[in-house]
Every structure is written in C-alpha cells, then in structure tokens.
Design a protein around this motif. Structure first.
Motif, PDB file in Angstrom:
ATOM      1  N   ASN A   1      -9.448 -10.034  -4.638  1.00  8.29           N
ATOM      2  CA  ASN A   1      -8.395 -10.551  -5.291  1.00  8.29           C
ATOM      3  C   ASN A   1      -7.711  -8.304  -5.967  1.00  8.29           C
ATOM      4  O   ASN A   1      -6.720  -8.455  -6.118  1.00  8.29           O
ATOM      5  CB  ASN A   1      -7.680 -11.766  -6.165  1.00  8.29           C
ATOM      6  N   ALA A   2      -8.158  -8.033  -6.912  1.00 11.03           N
ATOM      7  CA  ALA A   2      -8.409  -6.921  -7.375  1.00 11.03           C
ATOM      8  C   ALA A   2      -7.167  -5.607  -5.987  1.00 11.03           C
ATOM      9  O   ALA A   2      -7.632  -5.847  -5.283  1.00 11.03           O
ATOM     10  CB  ALA A   2      -8.811  -6.117  -7.607  1.00 11.03           C
ATOM     11  N   GLY A   3      -6.069  -5.532  -6.791  1.00 12.32           N
ATOM     12  CA  GLY A   3      -4.985  -4.299  -6.385  1.00 12.32           C
ATOM     13  C   GLY A   3      -4.189  -4.376  -7.669  1.00 12.32           C
ATOM     14  O   GLY A   3      -3.809  -4.306  -8.675  1.00 12.32           O
TER      15      GLY A   3
ATOM     16  N   THR B   1      -3.169   7.326  -2.199  1.00 14.97           N
ATOM     17  CA  THR B   1      -4.252   7.256  -1.489  1.00 14.97           C
ATOM     18  C   THR B   1      -5.641   6.418  -2.903  1.00 14.97           C
ATOM     19  O   THR B   1      -6.067   5.195  -3.270  1.00 14.97           O
ATOM     20  CB  THR B   1      -5.505   8.622  -1.675  1.00 14.97           C
ATOM     21  N   SER B   2      -4.528   6.815  -3.983  1.00 17.71           N
ATOM     22  CA  SER B   2      -4.771   5.454  -5.437  1.00 17.71           C
ATOM     23  C   SER B   2      -4.432   4.159  -5.157  1.00 17.71           C
ATOM     24  O   SER B   2      -5.831   3.422  -5.337  1.00 17.71           O
ATOM     25  CB  SER B   2      -3.963   6.286  -6.203  1.00 17.71           C
ATOM     26  N   VAL B   3      -3.940   3.876  -4.423  1.00 12.85           N
ATOM     27  CA  VAL B   3      -3.437   1.745  -3.758  1.00 12.85           C
ATOM     28  C   VAL B   3      -5.024   2.235  -3.105  1.00 12.85           C
ATOM     29  O   VAL B   3      -5.002   1.021  -2.818  1.00 12.85           O
ATOM     30  CB  VAL B   3      -2.238   2.082  -3.754  1.00 12.85           C
ATOM     31  N   ILE B   4      -5.025   3.286  -1.459  1.00 15.23           N
ATOM     32  CA  ILE B   4      -5.627   2.463  -0.617  1.00 15.23           C
ATOM     33  C   ILE B   4      -7.355   2.393  -1.218  1.00 15.23           C
ATOM     34  O   ILE B   4      -7.806   1.893  -0.772  1.00 15.23           O
ATOM     35  CB  ILE B   4      -5.664   3.688   0.418  1.00 15.23           C
ATOM     36  N   ASP B   5      -7.308   3.082  -2.592  1.00 20.32           N
ATOM     37  CA  ASP B   5      -8.665   3.637  -3.350  1.00 20.32           C
ATOM     38  C   ASP B   5      -9.471   1.886  -3.699  1.00 20.32           C
ATOM     39  O   ASP B   5      -9.952   1.245  -3.412  1.00 20.32           O
ATOM     40  CB  ASP B   5      -8.920   4.341  -4.113  1.00 20.32           C
ATOM     41  N   THR B   6      -7.934   1.420  -4.244  1.00 19.76           N
ATOM     42  CA  THR B   6      -8.024   0.219  -5.167  1.00 19.76           C
ATOM     43  C   THR B   6      -8.020  -0.729  -4.694  1.00 19.76           C
ATOM     44  O   THR B   6      -8.846  -1.891  -3.820  1.00 19.76           O
ATOM     45  CB  THR B   6      -6.887  -0.017  -5.619  1.00 19.76           C
ATOM     46  N   ASN B   7      -7.490  -1.358  -3.357  1.00 18.23           N
ATOM     47  CA  ASN B   7      -6.635  -2.444  -2.244  1.00 18.23           C
ATOM     48  C   ASN B   7      -7.688  -3.135  -1.719  1.00 18.23           C
ATOM     49  O   ASN B   7      -7.836  -3.138  -1.070  1.00 18.23           O
ATOM     50  CB  ASN B   7      -5.357  -2.435  -2.094  1.00 18.23           C
ATOM     51  N   LEU B   8      -7.452  -0.834  -0.889  1.00 18.75           N
ATOM     52  CA  LEU B   8      -8.628  -1.515   0.869  1.00 18.75           C
ATOM     53  C   LEU B   8     -10.232  -0.707   0.062  1.00 18.75           C
ATOM     54  O   LEU B   8     -11.008  -2.126   0.340  1.00 18.75           O
ATOM     55  CB  LEU B   8      -7.895  -0.629   1.747  1.00 18.75           C
ATOM     56  N   THR B   9     -10.419   0.330  -0.055  1.00 19.59           N
ATOM     57  CA  THR B   9     -11.972   0.536  -0.294  1.00 19.59           C
ATOM     58  C   THR B   9     -12.433   0.043  -1.214  1.00 19.59           C
ATOM     59  O   THR B   9     -13.481  -0.234  -1.402  1.00 19.59           O
ATOM     60  CB  THR B   9     -11.629   2.301  -1.121  1.00 19.59           C
TER      61      THR B   9
ATOM     62  N   GLY C   1       9.714   1.889   0.592  1.00 19.59           N
ATOM     63  CA  GLY C   1       9.664   1.800  -0.432  1.00 19.59           C
ATOM     64  C   GLY C   1       7.903   1.713  -1.058  1.00 19.59           C
ATOM     65  O   GLY C   1       6.966   2.032  -2.311  1.00 19.59           O
ATOM     66  N   GLN C   2       7.076   0.865  -0.240  1.00 18.24           N
ATOM     67  CA  GLN C   2       5.824   0.628  -0.293  1.00 18.24           C
ATOM     68  C   GLN C   2       4.940   0.859   1.115  1.00 18.24           C
ATOM     69  O   GLN C   2       4.075   0.368   1.133  1.00 18.24           O
ATOM     70  CB  GLN C   2       5.945  -1.187  -0.749  1.00 18.24           C
ATOM     71  N   ALA C   3       4.689   1.837   1.460  1.00 25.74           N
ATOM     72  CA  ALA C   3       4.160   2.470   2.647  1.00 25.74           C
ATOM     73  C   ALA C   3       2.889   1.998   1.817  1.00 25.74           C
ATOM     74  O   ALA C   3       1.842   1.927   2.987  1.00 25.74           O
ATOM     75  CB  ALA C   3       4.462   4.192   3.255  1.00 25.74           C
ATOM     76  N   ASN C   4       1.701   2.479   0.356  1.00 25.01           N
ATOM     77  CA  ASN C   4       0.927   2.958   0.201  1.00 25.01           C
ATOM     78  C   ASN C   4       0.095   1.547   0.328  1.00 25.01           C
ATOM     79  O   ASN C   4      -0.595   0.920   0.414  1.00 25.01           O
ATOM     80  CB  ASN C   4       0.186   3.087  -0.418  1.00 25.01           C
ATOM     81  N   TYR C   5       0.779   0.654  -0.660  1.00 29.14           N
ATOM     82  CA  TYR C   5       0.719  -0.534  -0.591  1.00 29.14           C
ATOM     83  C   TYR C   5       0.745  -1.904   0.678  1.00 29.14           C
ATOM     84  O   TYR C   5      -0.504  -2.572   1.221  1.00 29.14           O
ATOM     85  CB  TYR C   5       1.192  -1.418  -1.231  1.00 29.14           C
ATOM     86  N   ALA C   6       1.879  -1.707   1.597  1.00 30.29           N
ATOM     87  CA  ALA C   6       1.766  -2.333   3.459  1.00 30.29           C
ATOM     88  C   ALA C   6       0.436  -1.988   3.550  1.00 30.29           C
ATOM     89  O   ALA C   6       0.074  -2.067   3.824  1.00 30.29           O
ATOM     90  CB  ALA C   6       2.970  -1.695   3.843  1.00 30.29           C
ATOM     91  N   ALA C   7       0.075  -0.298   3.845  1.00 29.23           N
ATOM     92  CA  ALA C   7      -0.819   0.051   4.882  1.00 29.23           C
ATOM     93  C   ALA C   7      -2.072  -0.419   4.466  1.00 29.23           C
ATOM     94  O   ALA C   7      -3.190  -0.766   5.468  1.00 29.23           O
ATOM     95  CB  ALA C   7      -1.252   1.452   4.742  1.00 29.23           C
ATOM     96  N   SER C   8      -2.351  -0.350   2.562  1.00 29.80           N
ATOM     97  CA  SER C   8      -3.972  -1.340   2.006  1.00 29.80           C
ATOM     98  C   SER C   8      -3.526  -2.438   2.571  1.00 29.80           C
ATOM     99  O   SER C   8      -4.527  -3.129   2.602  1.00 29.80           O
ATOM    100  CB  SER C   8      -3.332  -0.688   0.575  1.00 29.80           C
ATOM    101  N   LYS C   9      -2.704  -3.004   2.196  1.00 33.93           N
ATOM    102  CA  LYS C   9      -3.313  -5.019   3.198  1.00 33.93           C
ATOM    103  C   LYS C   9      -2.651  -5.265   4.006  1.00 33.93           C
ATOM    104  O   LYS C   9      -3.920  -5.734   5.008  1.00 33.93           O
ATOM    105  CB  LYS C   9      -1.948  -5.313   2.093  1.00 33.93           C
ATOM    106  N   ALA C  10      -2.220  -4.534   5.265  1.00 36.72           N
ATOM    107  CA  ALA C  10      -2.438  -4.695   6.003  1.00 36.72           C
ATOM    108  C   ALA C  10      -3.596  -4.175   6.730  1.00 36.72           C
ATOM    109  O   ALA C  10      -4.795  -4.374   7.837  1.00 36.72           O
ATOM    110  CB  ALA C  10      -1.687  -3.754   7.562  1.00 36.72           C
TER     111      ALA C  10
END
Length: 246
Positions: A87-89, A105-113, A148-157
């Motif tokens: 759940n962490a994101g 990259t910080s959002v991808i690293d937390t949410n996806l990686t 405005g959420q390209a990073n967040y949407a990419a990580s969640k997708a």
C-alpha cells in the motif's frame, strides 16, 4: 468440519499479514480489517511509529536493506508472512512540462519499484509454504490517467502488469496476486480539498460520493481469503463507477 469463524470470507487459522504504509488512511483501515478477523498484523512506516493497536516496524520501501530488515522483524515476531498488502505510496503532482526527472523517478521508485522490493522479499516464505496472497493497492488514476499525474499514473498502472506477471510465475504454487484500484476516498488528503472542488469530483462519480477507507479494506480482506483462491491477476475497482470501462 466447523471452524471458529462464522464468515465464509475468513480463513480458520490466523495468518501473518504485512501492510506497507499502514500507519494511516487506507493502509491503517486495511490493517485493522485484518486485525478484526483475528489475523496477526504488522504494518510498516518510515519512522517506525504507528498506532498502539497494530504491530509497527520501520520500513522504507525505497531501500532494499530497510525492506529486508522490516520483513525479518515481522517474521521473527509473528512467523512467515502469509499475506502482503503493498500500500505504501507517494504523489508528486506536476504538469509534464514542469516535471523534473527526479519528480518522475522518485514516485516510480516508491510506488512501483518499492512494491517489487516488498513482494520479492515476502514471497520467499510463500513459495516454501506453497500458499500466499499478494494484494497491490493501485488507483483509478492508473487506469484513467490524470493531468499532472504522469508519474503517479505510470507507477499505479505498472502494478497491473506486475501482478499479472507474478500470477503467471507463481499461480501454480497456491499464490495469488491481485490489484485493488481505489477512486476518491475519504482520507486526510481529500478532507483538505476546497468544497467546490470536492463537489466537482463527486459529480463525476456515479455513486455520488467518496468511499470510506473501510470499503477498500473489505475488498482487500476478501481477496486474501479462501473465497478468492481462484482469482488472480485481477483488477478490482473501488471507485463508485468512476473508472467504468477502463
């Protein structure tokens, strides 16, 4: 043969459950829902601080060593992990033309990686036991996109492809991996929205309201139950109809 539990969505024996980012909001609601079932529940928070009613360990999903230490602490306290809820994101909203590479990259690293790190570490025990439940908390934004959420949407997708790949690798070992995609939820983040903006968002939702965190939590506990043993690689929206068709 009867069991000590009355609900068909609950398993007879307590399990060890880990919820990352479980110290507030949706994560805390998920943790408490598992506690209410009688499971042994641990949560991670970066600070190691959490509510008194849930076992909390320090864990930073952006750091593999921290993840390993957190999971080891839970295993030593409760035993092998049977259920993990990633759940962490974080969010760092910014229009694409203004978004820095670090913002992305910080959002991808937390949410996806970060999810990869947690699942890779916890799944070891599940493989040995030949059973386990993996629940990944995504977002309706991962399916709809968001300005405005390209990073967040990419990580969640990305969590969808991750869960489905895990399903193909580990499905024969009694391990399921599913995705929950919440929409707008009544949390600290949405409570600070301006009334007019909140009303605008609610008008886009067929249900006409934001969800309660407990409504997301109940879907997570069901996906982790024996009743959902034949469901894997699925995306379950909890969004009041906002993302229909996506």
């Amino acid at each position: 043969m009867s069991t000590t539990r009355t609900s068909t969505t609950q398993t007879p024996e307590p399990r060890t459950v880990l919820v990352t980012g479980g110290n507030r909001g949706i994560g805390l609601a998920i943790a408490r829902a598992f506690v209410a079932q009688g499971d042994r529940v641990a949560i991670t928070s970066r600070s190691g601080q959490g509510p008194d009613d849930v076992f909390t360990v320090a864990g930073d999903v952006t750091d593999s060593a921290s993840v390993d230490a957190a999971v080891t602490a839970v295993e030593e306290h409760f035993g092998p992990i049977d259920v993990v809820v990633a759940n962490a994101g974080i969010t760092h909203d910014m229009l694409l033309m203004r978004m820095s590479e670090d913002d992305f990259t910080s959002v991808i690293d937390t949410n996806l990686t970060g999810t990869f790190r947690v699942v890779q570490r916890t799944v070891k025990g599940m493989i040995k036991k030949r059973r386990g439940r993996i629940v990944l908390v995504s977002s309706v934004v991962g399916l709809l996109g968001g300005a405005g959420q390209a990073n967040y949407a990419a990580s969640k997708a990305g969590l969808v492809g991750f869960a489905r790949s895990v399903t193909r690798e580990l499905g024969a070992r009694g391990i399921t991996a599913n995705v929950v995609a919440p929409g707008f939820i009544e949390t600290e983040m949405t409570q600070v929205l301006e009334p007019e903006l909140k009303k605008k968002y609610q008008q886009q939702i067929p249900a006409g309201r934001f969800a309660q965190p407990e409504e997301v939590a109940r879907v997570c506990t069901w996906l982790a139950s024996d009743d959902a043993a034949y469901i894997s690689g699925a995306v379950i929206p909890v969004d009041g109809g906002l993302g229909m068709g996506h």
